[in-house]
Scaffold this active site. Structure first.
Site, PDB file in Angstrom:
ATOM      1  CB  ILE A 484      -0.995   0.000   1.190  1.00 45.48           C
ATOM      2  CG1 ILE A 484      -0.276   0.111   2.536  1.00 45.48           C
ATOM      3  CG2 ILE A 484      -1.833  -1.254   1.192  1.00 45.48           C
ATOM      4  CD1 ILE A 484      -1.256   0.271   3.700  1.00 45.48           C
ATOM      5  CD  GLN A 486       2.796  -1.745   2.988  1.00 49.16           C
ATOM      6  OE1 GLN A 486       2.754  -1.363   1.830  1.00 49.16           O
ATOM      7  NE2 GLN A 486       1.968  -2.664   3.447  1.00 49.16           N
ATOM      8  CB  SER A 526       1.718  -2.437  11.960  1.00 52.42           C
ATOM      9  OG  SER A 526       1.213  -1.145  11.820  1.00 52.42           O
ATOM     10  NE  ARG A 527      -2.455  -9.915  10.375  1.00 55.38           N
ATOM     11  CZ  ARG A 527      -2.334 -10.753   9.357  1.00 55.38           C
ATOM     12  NH1 ARG A 527      -2.307 -10.313   8.113  1.00 55.38           N
ATOM     13  NH2 ARG A 527      -2.233 -12.047   9.575  1.00 55.38           N
ATOM     14  CB  ALA A 723      10.773  -8.410  11.801  1.00 56.12           C
ATOM     15  N   GLY A 725       5.969  -5.157  13.512  1.00 55.25           N
ATOM     16  CA  GLY A 725       5.575  -4.078  12.611  1.00 55.25           C
ATOM     17  C   GLY A 725       5.992  -2.720  13.126  1.00 55.25           C
ATOM     18  N   GLY A 727       4.528   0.179  11.089  1.00 51.36           N
ATOM     19  CA  GLY A 727       3.722   1.112  10.311  1.00 51.36           C
ATOM     20  C   GLY A 727       2.885   2.081  11.134  1.00 51.36           C
ATOM     21  CD  GLU A 728      -1.626   0.416  12.582  1.00 51.93           C
ATOM     22  OE1 GLU A 728      -2.737   0.861  12.837  1.00 51.93           O
ATOM     23  OE2 GLU A 728      -1.349  -0.796  12.642  1.00 51.93           O
TER      24      GLU A 728
END
Lengths: 780, 288
Positions: A484, A486, A526-527, A723, A725, A727-728
């Site tokens: 998307i 990201q 953010s998975r 790792a 996430g 993203g958020e």
């Protein structure tokens, strides 16, 4: 490691920004026609008459879809990922300005628009409910007379109470310890109310879908979606089809931020295509985007009991999520915001309630941060108020109460790993916490602020992947995760390249297509790096095992004695005994044919008790902190952000460049909703600024002069590379850090977002009036 | 967006004729940054637009020997922002144009367009009024020259007659010792329209007395607000003038409307703050 951990530029970055790739709004199909939507001009009304006959006669119009169609077909006319409360087109009522009343398919967009004006609708207006708290009260005008729970509702939502009645769509509760006893032990009690406004995501690409219904009834959809598997599930339920008869493809996506999760325009586009008997494309205008999906406004009432030595002993929070007209995924947003509403603190006695409440506004949906920016805005300003009252340093008070590895969260689960303290300490150091601001003098006052946050990820959830080694040894990754913007097409390729020891150029991540790519729950929460990354690593392991078994036979050595090295199978300790992947496959079949297929499934587990909210809420935890220095113009109330530092745990940054980009992007969005953005409604329920002329997002000129993005790497045991996430991760604490810094600068506490200059100036004037003299805050 | 005819005249005279004959629903289109938004949102649906941008000869800025400017109506706001001729004679115009929207808007929009749109929140028209600019117009009845200060009737309304177009803006030379300041306050992003914009043009003679002062406010009324009290200060020494009273007069004279950029109260407060700041910038430490 060769490629994991490297800052590789996004594999499609250039093509995306130059428009060389095809986004959904540009997809053309042979014989395709265009759809436009008739939307309600009133916020709440019964439809007493709807006549489309004039529109149907307009030359160029293929068909008009109305309630008569969806009621006459053997389908479920209502959809929704949790509660089936949203009609494909309005059936008896409209529930917000912009609600879908009918749709036209025509040979071109202009004809479709012209036809909309010929549809005659009579509305009998009903009382309008806009205030979320008022809407939650018994006796408030009912927005939904009835609704149905989705049969395939997600496991994690089983802890919710859907039977509260009235306009309350769902209620989440958490009870821990003895709340009354906790407050009885407190030496100080703090009680305040905060409000976080409605904002829109501002994704550049509007919602768009192309659909066709094949002669045998199969449904084929291309859509701007973040979760093709879930859209497929929704369409199959609506149209009563086996999942295998619904195909959803997710082409290049021009950003989502949550606004493109769960069915949006797809059920309608399919309905129009079904009636038109042709492929149909629907592309929303910007105004329609504002009428499709927004971030929940949330009213947070927070009460905290603190002992005189600074221990948080009891906390009671009530959150009212402004859901708008339809539930969408709001029950989950309010649940996740609910159990996080106490903050990342060890609090023995908790009573948390979170209500998802219907109002006559645009539906609230997922928005980066998923309920946490709203509650963090409350609990982190509250921490500064407590610190000030107790006369202790805000950082020390936080560190004294913060959850660390091995501590119990509000839900009772043990946290590991978390990096709340590490993040706080990192940003505090970055902004020089503890040293006073250099005050420029005159009407300018500077101040510093910090805030910390914790957020869960969708749990349980499932991702699956297929990895193919082609006959030339190159790698195809079949994943339902959507790039998307990201950069997952890059980071997932890095994971596969690392696992199978090939160069990044030899890996291709296939675009999501539910007929081809296996199930993935969602590109959200953010998975993806964590869950899909794990699934791909498992699938790569299967490929590797098969490849090694083939090579072992050919080389007459045990598979355990072989390893992979840059596209070759190599005998350990004998680097010259090597054979390329291509040759291994060729030798296996005596031809250059065939492929090696591996599959990987990664599922997380969890769930909460409906009465107590105790259990396991999350497979991993985002932990982050923000530190800022601001300058306030005391003549105007305008705030300039001088410095902004963000830190979060990435577990392991698969691609530090992209991870840092996520932090910077989060900060830009957070600055927007902290200072500028608000979708405003007039008292009658009409949106005042559903367009980019009047709804203001920050530009690059509005970003801080100095930024620092700090990635902490405390690995997670369930991901092969550790790792999680990002993203958020860093979006939740930004607003509260800024609010705290403004208070530190000028002594004004703003409790309702956005922090407009006028609110700060009014606060300054009130302060001056009550103090009798105008003076700024101490300045740290 | 409703479809409309796209008329492409070869000259302003031809454009005026088209507009005069076309009626209310035929509108001139220059950069399109205002009209296209209205048309796309459905607020306004023109039957036809008369496209001016391809007409040759109206997109130049020329300076005369005395330091006056003639700015063609089709000069873009970006060209105004970056013009060396303007920087040489009236740098405040560069400053005001720099603050208009974003670079894409400035490249597309024109000086004539922003003048004729009559948006009370525009940055450049008020600045031009403070500079004493006049506009040259053309219509089938002929050409005339109007003082820009007398040009505005109300929001989005000017004295232009049907079929009449602005062809150029004439900016007189700044008197010796006189300069301009433009301050813009936004409550949204930096690219937003002003909550309040203040342009002050003034200076002192060799004896240290105010020789010229004009103050115009944007965004706080139905049209650019000319602070008439400023004129009365000519001849006085800045140190003797009650500048706070002048700023208060400006704030009292404005007629702001509460909207998403601020309440009426806030806009009035900002009118006071930014008028004070503009005067302080103009006269420096000489203020009382």
């Amino acid at each position: 490691m060769n490629i994991v951990g490297k800052s590789v530029p996004s594999v499609q970055g250039r093509e995306r920004v130059t428009g060389a790739v095809t986004f959904t709004p540009s997809i053309e199909m042979p014989g395709m026609v265009h759809a436009k939507v008739l939307r309600s001009p009133v916020p709440h009304a019964r439809i007493t008459r709807l006549d489309a006959s004039r529109a149907e006669k307009l030359p160029g119009v293929i068909c008009v879809l109305t309630r008569d169609d969806v009621l006459s077909w053997n389908i479920n006319p209502y959809y929704g990922p949790v509660l089936q409360d949203q009609p494909i087109v309005a059936i008896d009522k409209v529930r917000y300005v912009g609600d879908i009343v009918a749709a036209v398919a025509a040979v071109d967009v202009q004809t479709a628009e012209d036809a909309l004006e010929l549809i005659e609708v009579d509305y009998e207006e009903l009382p309008v409910v806009l205030d979320v708290e008022a809407s939650a009260q018994p006796g408030a005008p009912l927005i939904h007379d009835r609704f149905h729970k989705h049969e395939t509702a997600f496991e994690d939502l089983k802890c919710l109470d859907f039977g509260a009645g009235g306009n309350i769509a769902s209620h989440f509760k958490l009870r821990k310890g003895d709340i009354a006893a906790g407050f009885a032990q407190a030496d100080h009690i703090f009680e305040h109310t905060y409000y976080h406004q409605i904002t829109q995501h501002g994704h550049l690409e509007p919602h768009a879908s192309v659909a066709q219904v094949l002669p045998d009834g199969r449904v084929d959809v291309w859509s701007s979606t973040q979760n093709p598997s879930v859209v497929r599930d929704g369409l199959a339920a609506t149209y009563k089809l086996p999942l295998s008869k619904v195909r959803v493809r997710a082409p290049f996506l021009g950003a989502g931020y949550g606004a493109k999760t769960y069915p949006k325009m797809e059920p309608l586009t399919v309905a129009v295509a079904r009636k038109a008997r042709r492929p149909v494309r629907l592309v929303l205008t910007r105004e329609e985007v504002f009428q499709t999906a927004v971030k929940h406004a949330v009213l947070v009432k927070i009460k905290t009991g603190v002992t005189k030595n600074g221990t948080l002993i009891a906390r009671e929070v009530a959150c009212y999520f402004d859901q708008g007209a339809y539930a969408d995924i709001g029950p989950r947003t309010s649940k996740n915001g609910g159990y996080a509403a106490g903050g990342p603190y060890k609090i023995a006695n908790l009573k948390l309630d979170s209500y998802d409440v219907y109002t006559n506004k645009t539906p609230g949906c997922a928005y980066r941060g998923f309920g946490i920016p709203q509650v963090c805005w409350a609990y982190e300003q509250e921490m500064d108020r407590i610190a000030e009252a107790l006369g202790v340093d805000g950082l020390q008070l936080r560190l004294q109460n913060i959850v660390r590895d091995g501590d119990e969260f509000a839900t009772g689960e043990i946290l590991n790993p978390v990096a709340c303290a590490e993040s706080l300490e990192a940003v505090a150091k970055e902004i020089g916490w503890g040293t006073p601001c250099q005050q420029p003098g005159g009407n300018m006052r500077r101040g510093k602020g910090i805030a910390v946050a914790i957020k869960s990820t969708m749990t349980p959830s499932l991702s699956s992947a297929i990895v193919k080694m082609e006959e030339d040894g190159s790698i195809s990754v079949l994943s339902g995760s959507v790039d998307i913007g990201q950069g997952v097409d890059t980071s997932l390729a890095q994971i596969a390249a690392e696992a199978l020891s090939v160069s990044l150029e030899r890996v291709q991540v296939v675009q999501p297509d539910t007929a081809v790519t296996p199930y993935d729950q969602s590109t959200s929460s953010s998975r993806t790096t964590f869950a899909m990354g794990s699934a791909i690593a498992i699938a790569c392991g299967e490929v590797r095992d098969q490849l090694l078994a083939m090579a072992a036979e050919q080389l007459e050595v045990a598979a355990e004695d072989l390893t992979l090295d840059q596209g070759h199978v190599v005998v350990k300790g004998m680097p010259t005994r090597r054979v390329s992947y291509e040759d291994v496959i060729r030798r296996k079949y005596n031809m250059r044919v065939g492929s090696i297929v591996g599959k990987g499934v990664f599922k997380t587990t969890g769930g909460l008790d409906p009465e107590t909210g105790q259990g396991k809420a999350s497979a991993f935890w985002f932990t982050s902190a923000c530190g800022v220095e601001v300058e306030v113009d005391t003549d105007t109330g305008r705030v300039t952000v001088l410095k902004m530092a963000s830190a979060c745990n990435a577990g392991k940054a698969i691609n530090p460049l992209l991870a840092t980009g996520q932090i910077e992007g989060s900060n830009g969005m957070a600055l927007g909703f902290t200072f500028l953005e608000e979708l405003a409604y007039d008292p009658g329920g009409q949106p005042l600024n559903p367009n980019f002329l009047d709804y203001h997002m920050p530009t690059i000129l509005d970003t801080p002069k100095e930024v620092a993005s700090i990635l902490i790497e405390k690995p997670h045991p369930e991901n092969p590379y550790g790792a999680i996430g990002v993203g958020e991760a860093t979006i939740p604490p930004v607003s509260a850090a800024l609010g705290n810094a403004i208070y530190n600068a000028v002594g004004v506490r703003v409790c309702d977002l956005p922090i407009k200059p006028e609110k700060v100036l009014r606060g300054l004037r009130e302060r001056a009036a009550s103090a009798g003299v105008a003076q700024g805050g101490a300045g740290r | 967006m409703k479809q409309f005819d796209f008329l492409s005249p070869g000259s302003f005279a031809e454009a005026c004729q088209m507009l005069a004959e076309g009626g209310e629903e035929v509108r001139p289109l220059a950069g399109g940054t205002a009209l296209v938004i209205l048309a796309k949102s459905g607020v306004y649906a023109p039957k036809a637009v008369v496209a001016l941008k391809l007409i040759p000869g109206h997109n130049e800025i020329t300076a005369d020997a005395a330091g006056g400017l003639r700015i063609g109506a089709l000069v873009s706001q970006r060209a105004l922002e970056t013009s060396d001729a303007v920087r040489h004679t009236h740098p405040v115009l560069n400053d005001a144009a720099t603050l208009v929207g974003n670079i894409r808007v400035r490249v597309m929009s024109t000086v004539g367009g922003t003048i004729c749109e009559a948006d009370p929140q525009a940055d450049v028209p008020g600045t031009l009024i403070a500079l004493g600019a006049r506009v040259e117009t053309l219509s089938p009845a002929g050409s005339r020259i109007l003082d820009l200060a007398d040009f505005y009737v109300g929001p989005y309304e000017t004295v232009l007659q049907r079929g009449e177009l602005v062809t150029a803006v004439l900016v007189p030379p700044l008197p010796a010792g006189v300069r301009g300041i433009y301050l813009k306050h936004t409550t949204g992003p930096i690219s937003d329209r002003p909550c309040v914009g203040v342009c002050a043009v003034g200076g002192c003679d060799t004896q240290g007395r105010i020789s010229h002062l004009r103050v115009v406010l944007n965004g706080v009324g139905p049209r650019p607000l000319i602070v008439t009290e400023a004129q009365a200060l000519v001849g006085q020494r800045p140190a003797d003038v009650d500048m706070a009273a002048l700023a208060a007069a400006a704030a009292a004279a404005c007629e702001p409307v509460s909207d998403l950029r601020g309440s009426e109260w806030y806009k009035r407060e900002m009118a006071l703050v930014f008028t004070t700041r503009a005067l302080r910038d103009l006269f420096g430490g000489e203020l009382k």
